[in-house]
Motif scaffolding. Structure first.
Motif, mmCIF file in Angstrom:
data_model
loop_
_atom_site.group_PDB
_atom_site.id
_atom_site.type_symbol
_atom_site.label_atom_id
_atom_site.label_comp_id
_atom_site.label_asym_id
_atom_site.label_seq_id
_atom_site.Cartn_x
_atom_site.Cartn_y
_atom_site.Cartn_z
ATOM 1 N N UNK A 1 1.101 -1.225 -0.254
ATOM 2 C CA UNK A 1 -0.305 0.044 -0.011
ATOM 3 C C UNK A 1 0.804 1.282 -0.049
ATOM 4 N N UNK A 2 0.902 2.081 -1.315
ATOM 5 C CA UNK A 2 1.371 2.989 -1.023
ATOM 6 C C UNK A 2 0.918 3.931 -0.072
ATOM 7 N N UNK A 3 1.030 4.939 0.665
ATOM 8 C CA UNK A 3 1.080 6.057 1.623
ATOM 9 C C UNK A 3 1.305 7.886 0.910
ATOM 10 N N UNK A 4 2.237 7.888 -0.165
ATOM 11 C CA UNK A 4 2.180 8.257 -0.119
ATOM 12 C C UNK A 4 2.561 8.941 -2.640
ATOM 13 N N UNK A 5 2.146 10.093 -2.877
ATOM 14 C CA UNK A 5 2.070 9.495 -3.868
ATOM 15 C C UNK A 5 2.768 11.400 -4.468
ATOM 16 N N UNK A 6 2.618 11.666 -5.579
ATOM 17 C CA UNK A 6 3.362 12.945 -5.916
ATOM 18 C C UNK A 6 2.252 13.838 -6.095
ATOM 19 N N UNK A 7 0.677 13.781 -5.579
ATOM 20 C CA UNK A 7 -0.547 14.609 -5.167
ATOM 21 C C UNK A 7 -0.080 15.230 -3.903
ATOM 22 N N UNK A 8 0.034 13.723 -3.287
ATOM 23 C CA UNK A 8 -0.321 13.943 -2.004
ATOM 24 C C UNK A 8 0.318 14.424 -1.404
ATOM 25 N N UNK A 9 2.503 14.650 -1.392
ATOM 26 C CA UNK A 9 3.291 14.303 -0.629
ATOM 27 C C UNK A 9 3.691 15.307 -0.492
ATOM 28 N N UNK A 10 3.966 16.213 0.759
ATOM 29 C CA UNK A 10 4.789 17.428 1.436
ATOM 30 C C UNK A 10 5.715 17.352 2.345
ATOM 31 N N UNK A 11 6.839 17.699 2.571
ATOM 32 C CA UNK A 11 7.719 17.350 2.562
ATOM 33 C C UNK A 11 7.505 17.240 4.182
ATOM 34 N N UNK A 12 7.362 18.970 4.479
ATOM 35 C CA UNK A 12 6.694 18.795 6.295
ATOM 36 C C UNK A 12 5.496 18.172 6.418
ATOM 37 N N UNK A 13 5.302 17.251 6.259
ATOM 38 C CA UNK A 13 4.225 16.226 6.691
ATOM 39 C C UNK A 13 4.070 15.107 6.692
ATOM 40 N N UNK A 14 5.463 14.509 5.909
ATOM 41 C CA UNK A 14 6.283 13.431 5.631
ATOM 42 C C UNK A 14 7.120 12.729 7.081
ATOM 43 N N UNK A 15 7.322 11.751 6.790
ATOM 44 C CA UNK A 15 7.544 10.907 8.221
ATOM 45 C C UNK A 15 9.475 10.875 8.005
ATOM 46 N N UNK A 16 9.708 10.982 6.913
ATOM 47 C CA UNK A 16 11.287 11.213 6.980
ATOM 48 C C UNK A 16 11.436 12.929 7.338
ATOM 49 N N UNK A 17 10.311 13.367 7.027
ATOM 50 C CA UNK A 17 11.098 15.084 7.988
ATOM 51 C C UNK A 17 10.417 14.857 9.356
ATOM 52 N N UNK A 18 9.559 14.133 10.038
ATOM 53 C CA UNK A 18 9.835 14.284 11.522
ATOM 54 C C UNK A 18 10.541 13.407 12.006
ATOM 55 N N UNK A 19 10.994 12.085 11.421
ATOM 56 C CA UNK A 19 12.106 11.379 12.175
ATOM 57 C C UNK A 19 13.322 12.279 11.791
ATOM 58 N N UNK A 20 13.381 13.295 10.955
ATOM 59 C CA UNK A 20 14.999 13.675 10.889
ATOM 60 C C UNK A 20 15.131 14.505 11.630
ATOM 61 N N UNK A 21 13.802 15.444 12.173
ATOM 62 C CA UNK A 21 13.699 16.951 13.043
ATOM 63 C C UNK A 21 13.787 15.776 14.384
ATOM 64 N N UNK A 22 13.071 15.040 14.411
ATOM 65 C CA UNK A 22 12.917 14.283 15.520
ATOM 66 C C UNK A 22 14.165 13.744 16.143
ATOM 67 N N UNK A 23 15.210 13.205 15.795
ATOM 68 C CA UNK A 23 16.160 12.650 15.351
ATOM 69 C C UNK A 23 17.783 13.900 15.809
ATOM 70 N N UNK A 24 17.325 15.178 14.589
ATOM 71 C CA UNK A 24 18.207 16.379 15.326
ATOM 72 C C UNK A 24 18.007 16.594 17.117
ATOM 73 N N UNK A 25 16.712 17.069 17.661
ATOM 74 C CA UNK A 25 16.306 17.445 18.855
ATOM 75 C C UNK A 25 17.131 16.806 19.336
ATOM 76 N N UNK A 26 16.555 15.111 19.724
ATOM 77 C CA UNK A 26 17.253 14.318 20.724
ATOM 78 C C UNK A 26 18.884 14.541 20.643
ATOM 79 N N UNK A 27 19.416 14.057 19.304
ATOM 80 C CA UNK A 27 21.034 14.553 19.593
ATOM 81 C C UNK A 27 21.098 15.265 20.267
ATOM 82 N N UNK A 28 20.047 16.699 19.557
ATOM 83 C CA UNK A 28 21.399 18.237 20.101
ATOM 84 C C UNK A 28 20.813 18.206 21.658
ATOM 85 N N UNK A 29 19.751 17.300 22.622
ATOM 86 C CA UNK A 29 19.640 16.929 23.813
ATOM 87 C C UNK A 29 20.260 16.667 24.632
ATOM 88 N N UNK A 30 20.255 15.389 23.838
ATOM 89 C CA UNK A 30 21.456 14.334 24.692
ATOM 90 C C UNK A 30 23.204 14.717 24.744
#
Length: 145
Positions: A1-30
């Motif tokens: 099942x595809x959750x993203x398509x070229x029509x609905x993909x938005x960078x700031x709403x993607x899983x990759x964006x949230x994972x990267x943001x969470x990782x960066x925040x966590x690493x800065x705090x750590x």
């Protein structure tokens, strides 16, 4: 099942964006929390991996922590320069470099459990036990995809 398509993909709403943001925040705090130990969050992973026996060579560490070999070499150089680990050639295969924590490295590694859980628990404070278990399960599933 595809959750993203070229029509609905938005960078700031993607899983990759949230994972990267969470990782960066966590690493800065750590990194900030580990400052007194004079290590970073990524270096913490190396020390704990060596302590637990999960890895004993640069190659094994690179695979386990998913860090490219160039960056791994630079991090190991820094840890070795600070006297936290030592490298030695394998007697069976001179191409293999074995890593051992020094006494100083072992002391630092023993102090990590006093620091790291506090950082993680601050991030997870609004999660119920069930949400935490499900979050960990889903992240593991995503990581193994």
């Amino acid at each position: 099942m595809d959750h993203y398509s070229k029509e609905n993909f938005q960078l700031t709403h993607s899983i990759g964006f949230f994972l990267n943001r969470a990782r960066n925040s966590l690493l800065m705090e750590m990194d900030a929390a580990l400052k007194d130990l004079d290590i970073t969050g990524q270096q913490m992973g190396i020390l704990l991996s060596l302590t637990s026996g999960a890895a004993s060579t640069p190659y094994e560490l690179s695979k386990l922590l998913e860090i490219d070999t160039g960056l791994m070499t630079r991090m190991l150089d820094k840890l070795e320069a600070r006297g936290l680990l030592a490298r030695s050639r394998s007697v069976d295969d001179r191409r293999v470099v074995n890593l051992l924590l020094t006494e100083k490295g072992q002391e630092v590694a023993k102090r990590i459990p006093d620091v790291a859980p506090k950082v993680l628990n601050r991030r997870l404070k609004h999660f119920t036990r069930e949400e935490f278990a499900e979050f960990r399960r889903l992240l593991a599933k995503f990581a193994d995809a």
